[in-house]
Design a protein around this motif. Structure first.
Motif, mmCIF file in Angstrom:
data_model
loop_
_atom_site.group_PDB
_atom_site.id
_atom_site.type_symbol
_atom_site.label_atom_id
_atom_site.label_comp_id
_atom_site.label_asym_id
_atom_site.label_seq_id
_atom_site.Cartn_x
_atom_site.Cartn_y
_atom_site.Cartn_z
ATOM 1 N N SER A 212 0.862 -1.179 0.000
ATOM 2 C CA SER A 212 0.000 0.000 0.000
ATOM 3 C C SER A 212 0.899 1.229 0.000
ATOM 4 O O SER A 212 2.008 1.197 0.539
ATOM 5 C CB SER A 212 -0.927 0.018 1.217
ATOM 6 N N LEU B 139 2.079 -7.195 4.669
ATOM 7 C CA LEU B 139 1.794 -5.904 4.056
ATOM 8 C C LEU B 139 3.000 -4.990 4.202
ATOM 9 O O LEU B 139 3.499 -4.757 5.303
ATOM 10 C CB LEU B 139 0.584 -5.248 4.716
ATOM 11 N N ALA C 46 3.657 -1.349 3.902
ATOM 12 C CA ALA C 46 2.870 -0.115 3.850
ATOM 13 C C ALA C 46 3.813 1.081 3.788
ATOM 14 O O ALA C 46 4.534 1.373 4.753
ATOM 15 C CB ALA C 46 1.962 -0.013 5.065
ATOM 16 N N ARG D 278 4.552 5.006 3.625
ATOM 17 C CA ARG D 278 4.038 6.337 3.931
ATOM 18 C C ARG D 278 5.176 7.309 3.642
ATOM 19 O O ARG D 278 6.110 7.440 4.438
ATOM 20 C CB ARG D 278 3.584 6.441 5.386
ATOM 21 N N ARG E 286 8.812 2.738 5.245
ATOM 22 C CA ARG E 286 8.117 1.483 4.965
ATOM 23 C C ARG E 286 7.777 0.784 6.273
ATOM 24 O O ARG E 286 8.650 0.500 7.109
ATOM 25 C CB ARG E 286 8.977 0.545 4.116
#
Length: 350
Positions: free
Chosen positions: A25, A102, A104, A106, A110
């Protein structure tokens, strides 16, 4: 240090690391989704390590256990088989999903979390499979679990593998140092990355060559390997790898893609350290335990891993004699190894 030649009928390299299906994501610094999407892909430290060794060895000489759930994607099965189906020992779990995690993002940060419970692999799991009694055994874990792994290894008759231990990042903290010191005499090669090494030793975690060499020497002084005859290889990104052997000054093997006019080659460093250690294990087998030469093999393995997102691509071409030749990302690893050797000779470091 040399892998036991009496075990030559067994696999050269096996990793106890896991196979994971990575999902992704992406958000900006404020947590707002960016709209970027990446399909689930092959992940796991064991997978990257095994491919790092596979770059140098045939599928029959490399291996790992893969726990295959009921949701195992066909395209991932096909991708694994492309590296050689004989590499993999599948354990089927019809009542659970494959281990997924996952990643993720941002901004540049990570985060990582498991989406399904993970299944650990132990030396006992290798017995009675085609992966039993490998000459080099690689594992990624906490110092406490490393001690448990080595306890199992010692319970197996006629097996004395060269062990390549990669401390798990979140356990590379000063509180874990006593447990690490306890297991070090059983470890052939200890290989944290630079930040992990410095953190374990309560040293400032802004690595320099001087501080990395100091860390290397400190671990050696703790007694790596039986009678202190093991090695420390600290993976240091673009600086290369620092090699420590008892009774010798620390030496370096530079990174293949070291930022000198080739920054565009570094696409994604995910799995580079794992792949490095797979290459190291293969290099130890192919060079009768020569750690410095094995580190050159490791460096080339990492160079293929960082050139793209995910695993490097294997294909075949015909050489000048019409014989099939394996190439990775379209290039021969042996050619890269020669380029690296030539660089080291030119700089007087080989």
């Amino acid at each position: 240090m040399a892998p036991d030649d009496n075990n030559s009928e067994h696999r050269a390299f096996v990793s106890l690391g896991m196979f994971i299906i990575d999902e992704f994501s992406f958000a900006d610094e404020d947590g707002k989704p960016t709209g970027k999407t990446v399909a689930p892909q092959i992940g796991g430290g064991g997978t990257y390590a095994s491919i790092g060794a596979r770059i140098w060895l045939p599928p029959s000489q490399v291996g790992m256990i893969i726990d295959r759930g009921h949701d195992f994607p066909t395209h991932i099965q096909d991708a694994l088989n492309a590296y050689g189906p004989d590499m993999w020992h599948f354990r089927d779990h019809p009542n659970r999903g494959t281990t997924r995690a996952l990643n993720a993002y941002r901004g540049e940060h990570r985060g990582f979390e498991y989406l399904t419970p993970k299944l650990r692999i132990t030396p006992r799991d290798l017995m009675d499979t085609k992966l039993s009694h490998p000459r080099v055994l690689h594992f990624i874990c906490s110092p406490t679990r490393a001690a448990a792994i080595m306890s199992e290894v010692k319970q197996v008759d006629d097996w004395h593998p060269t062990t390549v231990y990669e401390p798990i990042p979140d356990r590379c903290v000063p509180e874990e140092l006593p447990a690490l010191q306890t297991v070090l005499p059983d470890i052939s090669v200890l290989s944290p990355n630079a930040e992990e090494a410095l953190s374990l030793l309560s040293m400032p975690t802004n690595p320099t060559k001087q501080s990395i060499e100091a860390a290397c020497s400190a671990f050696l002084d703790m007694g790596v390997g039986p009678t202190g005859g093991g090695a420390v290889v600290i993976r240091s990104g673009a600086m290369g790898a620092c090699i420590g052997l008892r009774g010798s000054p620390c030496t370096w093997v530079e990174a293949f893609w070291n930022g000198e006019d080739n920054a565009d080659k570094v696409v994604d460093v995910t799995g580079a350290g794992n792949s490095f250690l797979g290459g190291l294990g293969a290099g130890l087998v192919l060079n009768k335990g020569d750690v410095r030469e094995a580190t050159a093999y490791a460096t080339v393995s990492a160079s293929f891993t960082i050139e793209q997102e995910g695993l490097p691509h294997l294909s075949q071409v015909l050489d000048e004699n019409g014989q099939a030749l394996e190439v990775w990302n379209g290039e021969s690893p042996h050619r890269r190894l020669q380029v690296l050797h030539d660089r080291l000779v030119a700089k007087g470091t080989k």
